[in-house]
Scaffold this motif. Structure first.
Motif, PDB file in Angstrom:
ATOM      1  N   GLN A  39      25.058  13.413 -14.600  1.00  0.00           N
ATOM      2  CA  GLN A  39      23.675  13.253 -14.245  1.00  0.00           C
ATOM      3  C   GLN A  39      23.267  14.810 -14.419  1.00  0.00           C
ATOM      4  O   GLN A  39      22.469  15.390 -15.084  1.00  0.00           O
ATOM      5  N   LYS A  40      24.625  15.772 -13.927  1.00  0.00           N
ATOM      6  CA  LYS A  40      23.865  17.562 -14.292  1.00  0.00           C
ATOM      7  C   LYS A  40      23.526  17.684 -15.888  1.00  0.00           C
ATOM      8  O   LYS A  40      22.876  18.121 -16.181  1.00  0.00           O
ATOM      9  N   ILE A  41      24.893  16.579 -16.894  1.00  0.00           N
ATOM     10  CA  ILE A  41      25.084  16.776 -17.867  1.00  0.00           C
ATOM     11  C   ILE A  41      23.260  16.625 -18.184  1.00  0.00           C
ATOM     12  O   ILE A  41      23.093  16.894 -19.323  1.00  0.00           O
ATOM     13  N   MET A  42      23.347  15.365 -18.475  1.00  0.00           N
ATOM     14  CA  MET A  42      22.019  14.531 -18.894  1.00  0.00           C
ATOM     15  C   MET A  42      20.013  15.408 -18.760  1.00  0.00           C
ATOM     16  O   MET A  42      19.674  15.387 -19.211  1.00  0.00           O
ATOM     17  N   ASP A  43      20.750  16.042 -17.590  1.00  0.00           N
ATOM     18  CA  ASP A  43      19.211  16.229 -16.567  1.00  0.00           C
ATOM     19  C   ASP A  43      19.155  18.173 -17.337  1.00  0.00           C
ATOM     20  O   ASP A  43      18.138  18.384 -17.410  1.00  0.00           O
ATOM     21  N   ALA A  44      20.250  18.588 -18.348  1.00  0.00           N
ATOM     22  CA  ALA A  44      20.352  19.993 -18.194  1.00  0.00           C
ATOM     23  C   ALA A  44      20.258  20.000 -19.906  1.00  0.00           C
ATOM     24  O   ALA A  44      19.540  20.473 -20.704  1.00  0.00           O
ATOM     25  N   THR A  45      20.829  18.833 -20.271  1.00  0.00           N
ATOM     26  CA  THR A  45      20.524  18.972 -22.144  1.00  0.00           C
ATOM     27  C   THR A  45      19.887  18.223 -22.200  1.00  0.00           C
ATOM     28  O   THR A  45      19.717  17.550 -23.774  1.00  0.00           O
TER      29      THR A  45
END
Length: 140
Positions: A39-45
Motif C-alpha cells: 500500500q505504501k509503495i502504491m501510494d508513493a509511486t
C-alpha cells in the motif's frame, strides 16, 4: 518478471525511496508485496502492486509459496536485523526458499541496487528459461 517487495517496519521508508528511485524499471514488471508495504509503495509511486496479507499474518508465506512453485523471479526483502520479529521463522523460511530455488534476493538497498540494475540490463533473463519461457529478447 515477478518481483516481491517486502520491508520490515523500520525499513519501509527505505523501500519507498528505493521503489521511487527505480520506478521506471519496476513498472515494466509484475510486482507483489506484503500488505502495508504494498500500500505504501502504491501510494508513493502509483505502481501497480498485487498485495498479500501483512507479513506476520501470512504474507511472507504467500510469497514463499510462489517461490516454491517457481513463480517468483526476484525478492527485495529489506529486513531490520536489529529488531526481533514475531514472525522470524517465516522470514527465515522465505530466505531459505530463495536459496533453494535460486531466486535472487536483496535484503538491503545496496544489494537491491545491484539487482535492479541487473534487471534493467536483462542480466536476469535466465529466470525465463528456469520457468520454461522463451527469453524476453533474443540476439540473432
Amino acid at each position: 518478471m515477478n518481483i516481491a517487495l517486502i520491508a520490515h517496519d523500520k525499513k519501509k521508508d527505505d523501500m519507498i525511496r528505493f521503489t521511487t528511485a527505480y520506478q521506471s524499471i519496476l513498472k515494466e514488471h509484475t510486482l507483489y508485496a506484503t500488505g502495508t508495504t504494498g500500500q505504501k509503495i502504491m501510494d508513493a509511486t502509483g505502481l501497480s502492486v498485487h498485495r498479500f496479507q501483512s507479513g506476520p499474518f501470512g504474507g511472507d508465506q504467500e510469497i514463499g509459496a510462489l517461490i516454491a512453485n517457481n513463480k517468483m523471479d526476484m525478492v527485495f526483502f529489506f529486513r531490520d536485523p536489529l529488531t526481533a520479529q514475531p514472525h522470524e521463522p517465516d522470514v527465515t523460511a522465505l530466505i531459505r526458499l530463495c536459496d533453494v530455488y535460486a531466486v535472487p534476493l536483496a535484503t538491503n538497498m545496496g544489494t537491491g541496487e545491484v539487482l535492479v540494475r541487473g534487471l534493467e540490463r536483462e542480466d536476469l533473463s535466465w529466470r525465463n528459461i528456469v520457468r520454461g519461457q522463451a527469453p524476453v529478447s533474443e540476439s540473432v
